[in-house]
Design a protein around this motif. Sequence first.
Motif, mmCIF file in Angstrom:
data_model
loop_
_atom_site.group_PDB
_atom_site.id
_atom_site.type_symbol
_atom_site.label_atom_id
_atom_site.label_comp_id
_atom_site.label_asym_id
_atom_site.label_seq_id
_atom_site.Cartn_x
_atom_site.Cartn_y
_atom_site.Cartn_z
ATOM 1 N N GLN A 107 0.863 -1.182 0.000
ATOM 2 C CA GLN A 107 0.000 0.000 0.000
ATOM 3 C C GLN A 107 0.902 1.235 0.000
ATOM 4 O OE1 GLN A 107 -2.454 -1.441 3.497
ATOM 5 N NE2 GLN A 107 -4.026 -0.366 2.318
ATOM 6 N N ALA A 108 0.778 2.043 -1.020
ATOM 7 C CA ALA A 108 1.639 3.216 -1.177
ATOM 8 C C ALA A 108 1.085 4.373 -0.350
ATOM 9 C CB ALA A 108 1.752 3.586 -2.654
ATOM 10 N N LEU A 109 1.480 4.403 0.935
ATOM 11 C CA LEU A 109 0.940 5.410 1.852
ATOM 12 C C LEU A 109 1.424 6.817 1.490
ATOM 13 C CD1 LEU A 109 1.423 3.621 5.303
ATOM 14 C CD2 LEU A 109 -0.512 3.480 3.715
ATOM 15 N N ASP A 158 8.807 12.571 -3.580
ATOM 16 C CA ASP A 158 10.269 12.421 -3.496
ATOM 17 C C ASP A 158 10.693 11.241 -2.631
ATOM 18 O OD1 ASP A 158 10.281 14.700 -4.977
ATOM 19 O OD2 ASP A 158 10.779 16.033 -3.306
ATOM 20 N N VAL A 159 9.807 10.830 -1.719
ATOM 21 C CA VAL A 159 10.093 9.669 -0.880
ATOM 22 C C VAL A 159 8.872 8.754 -0.897
ATOM 23 C CG1 VAL A 159 9.364 10.863 1.247
ATOM 24 C CG2 VAL A 159 10.883 8.897 1.405
ATOM 25 N N GLY A 160 9.136 7.472 -1.029
ATOM 26 C CA GLY A 160 8.062 6.488 -0.965
ATOM 27 C C GLY A 160 7.982 5.896 0.430
ATOM 28 N N ASP A 199 8.336 0.086 4.167
ATOM 29 C CA ASP A 199 9.427 0.124 3.195
ATOM 30 C C ASP A 199 9.529 1.572 2.715
ATOM 31 O OD1 ASP A 199 11.384 -0.761 1.401
ATOM 32 O OD2 ASP A 199 9.889 -1.040 -0.177
ATOM 33 N N ILE A 200 10.639 2.219 3.070
ATOM 34 C CA ILE A 200 10.822 3.651 2.817
ATOM 35 C C ILE A 200 11.943 3.817 1.810
ATOM 36 C CG2 ILE A 200 11.575 5.810 3.913
ATOM 37 C CD1 ILE A 200 10.448 4.310 6.596
ATOM 38 N N GLY A 201 11.770 4.695 0.832
ATOM 39 C CA GLY A 201 12.845 4.872 -0.138
ATOM 40 C C GLY A 201 12.728 6.159 -0.910
ATOM 41 N N THR A 202 13.889 6.754 -1.224
ATOM 42 C CA THR A 202 13.886 7.945 -2.071
ATOM 43 C C THR A 202 13.561 7.547 -3.505
ATOM 44 O OG1 THR A 202 16.285 7.713 -2.318
ATOM 45 C CG2 THR A 202 15.492 9.222 -0.621
ATOM 46 N N ARG A 203 13.123 8.533 -4.287
ATOM 47 C CA ARG A 203 12.783 8.317 -5.699
ATOM 48 C C ARG A 203 13.764 9.120 -6.550
ATOM 49 N NH1 ARG A 203 10.015 4.478 -4.536
ATOM 50 N NH2 ARG A 203 7.916 4.581 -3.718
ATOM 51 N N CYS A 204 14.492 8.444 -7.428
ATOM 52 C CA CYS A 204 15.455 9.122 -8.303
ATOM 53 C C CYS A 204 15.267 8.617 -9.724
ATOM 54 C CB CYS A 204 16.881 8.846 -7.857
ATOM 55 S SG CYS A 204 17.237 9.364 -6.173
ATOM 56 N N ALA A 205 14.985 9.539 -10.640
ATOM 57 C CA ALA A 205 14.707 9.155 -12.023
ATOM 58 C C ALA A 205 15.922 8.500 -12.680
ATOM 59 C CB ALA A 205 14.269 10.380 -12.825
ATOM 60 N N ASP A 206 17.125 8.834 -12.233
ATOM 61 C CA ASP A 206 18.334 8.294 -12.871
ATOM 62 C C ASP A 206 18.926 7.120 -12.109
ATOM 63 O OD1 ASP A 206 19.079 9.784 -10.706
ATOM 64 O OD2 ASP A 206 20.766 10.775 -11.711
ATOM 65 N N ASP A 207 18.096 6.454 -11.311
ATOM 66 C CA ASP A 207 18.568 5.301 -10.533
ATOM 67 C C ASP A 207 18.748 4.073 -11.420
ATOM 68 O OD1 ASP A 207 18.991 3.916 -7.901
ATOM 69 O OD2 ASP A 207 17.285 2.748 -8.627
ATOM 70 N N THR A 208 19.706 3.246 -11.042
ATOM 71 C CA THR A 208 19.846 1.913 -11.624
ATOM 72 C C THR A 208 19.700 0.897 -10.509
ATOM 73 O OG1 THR A 208 21.293 2.642 -13.408
ATOM 74 C CG2 THR A 208 21.412 0.313 -12.798
ATOM 75 N N CYS A 209 18.873 -0.134 -10.758
ATOM 76 C CA CYS A 209 18.700 -1.204 -9.790
ATOM 77 C C CYS A 209 19.444 -2.439 -10.300
ATOM 78 C CB CYS A 209 17.218 -1.507 -9.577
ATOM 79 S SG CYS A 209 16.939 -2.612 -8.183
#
Lengths: 169, 169
Positions: free
Chosen positions: A49-51, A59-61, A134-144
């Motif tokens: 669930q995306a609170l 900017d943060v999930g 589960d907390i995380g920043t959002r970056c468009a240029d991220d690589t997983c």
Amino acid sequence: MAIRHGGTMKATFLLEQAMPKIDIANVPERQGSDYPAPYGQPVSARIRQALGRAGGLTDVGVNLMHLPAGSWSSQRHWHTREEEFVYVLSGELTLLTDAGEQPLRAGDCAAFPKNVPDGHHMINRGEVTAVYLDIGTRCADDTCNYSDIDLHLGPEAADYSHKDGKAYR
Amino acid sequence: MAIRHGGTMKATFLLEQAMPKIDIANVPERQGSDYPAPYGQPVSARIRQALGRAGGLTDVGVNLMHLPAGSWSSQRHWHTREEEFVYVLSGELTLLTDAGEQPLRAGDCAAFPKNVPDGHHMINRGEVTAVYLDIGTRCADDTCNYSDIDLHLGPEAADYSHKDGKAYR
């Protein structure tokens, strides 16, 4: 009567303001992952669930996760730009990284700094559903980067690929 | 013997890897705020443990907060660039914004998007310490606006000031 009128206007305005508490029961539940087959199977029972998104954050999930017994949180991975943090609310998870295994119980937490090439994921080896944030920043240029499987997700494409760049679908 | 030697090298490397679980009991507790007098008084019993920082995160803060009965979480404020999110773990808080009051109990959460000019804070009107997670992005060019008092914190100065820019200390 200017003051009374002003008071009325203000009361009307107040009622129209958004209340910031999130109605979790009405936040959509999304089950499983977007991984190409067969990698989605161990994650198929995971519910998110995306609170943060429900509350207007970009900017943060902040995701409320339900991980039934036997499920994985994700495939083991690490991010180049995005930071991650997990906080366990109930149940028990096993955290796996290059360093080995650690149990995470209610009240335990772990952080995953960006660009540290040590993939992580969690497995519910218990008998009850585990619940965690589960907390995380959002970056468009991220690589997983995926540690154990031939999977890649980077800013150069909208979907997962093999590590050599070939599309899965 | 190349394979056995490689195996030994790998085992040594594994032992040296950092384990990502955070040892919360050893994360420093910081009490009170940096507000200039008299604004720090209502927040003086607040205790913060910077879990995210302890785990090496720099872009998002994840703080474990203990708010004794009668305490405020902060002065009422809003941010131009930083996003905030709170998740209550135990106890009960009252959230105050321009829209009014909302109770936040264990399992409740609220989000505060950036650049929405509606100040928020929480007050513990209960009889037991409330515990919550305070999550927020970190932006060097953020401005924090205080709704109820003559206080300002922006990127142009390292410390709080009056709203006209005059220094407090």
